[in-house]
Scaffold this active site. Sequence first.
Site, PDB file in Angstrom:
ATOM      1  N   PRO A 103       0.948  -0.949   0.343  1.00 31.81           N
ATOM      2  CA  PRO A 103      -0.169  -0.019  -0.401  1.00 31.81           C
ATOM      3  C   PRO A 103       0.537   1.213   0.364  1.00 31.81           C
ATOM      4  CG  PRO A 103      -0.439  -1.019   1.876  1.00 31.81           C
ATOM      5  CD  PRO A 103       0.923  -1.511   1.572  1.00 31.81           C
ATOM      6  N   GLU A 122      24.677  -5.511  -8.757  1.00 27.61           N
ATOM      7  CA  GLU A 122      25.836  -7.415  -8.063  1.00 27.61           C
ATOM      8  C   GLU A 122      24.049  -7.857  -9.122  1.00 27.61           C
ATOM      9  OE1 GLU A 122      28.347  -7.683  -4.902  1.00 27.61           O
ATOM     10  OE2 GLU A 122      28.010  -5.026  -4.397  1.00 27.61           O
TER      11      GLU A 122
END
Length: 183
Positions: free
Chosen positions: A118, A147
Amino acid sequence: MSSEERPFQTSLEPFRFCPRCGTSLSHRFLFGRERPICPACGYIVFYDPKVAVGVLVEQEGKVLLVRRRYAPGQGGWALPAGFVEIDEGPVAAAIRECREETGVIIRICGILDVFAVPIDPRGPAVFIVYRGVPIGGVLQPGDDALEAGFFPPDGLPSPLVFASTRRALWRWRREKGFTGRRF
């Protein structure tokens, strides 16, 4: 001033004017709540959440995670994930996002969980987390990942960002027999 006459003015809702005809929106109680409506053409604005997808990719008992290049969660670790584009389904989006962020091509094996998100700076979302297995590609960070790597249940990197990532990994660790605290 009645709710039917009250001008539509809240900073939380993106439309102040009708997206069809440009008239100032007002509010009316429709379908169980107050909604923005155009008094000129009758267009009703429904605010719907975005649809996002992520993948818990497992290989040899390890899970694939990415270190995020951009906010939100910049520098933290998360599942490969992103938003569904208008012209694709959620499964296709999950496969695409994983390939873009990690170089790994996957096959979807099922759904792990579905989360309501939300509160997010990009807007509310429904986040579908799939299970996946690698079927090709070369592991290398791409797109918005600094990464990418596979991590064992007892060697997850820190910090893990997003409640949905932590919940999905907690669930995965429990399946592997790790019963520690939540992240």
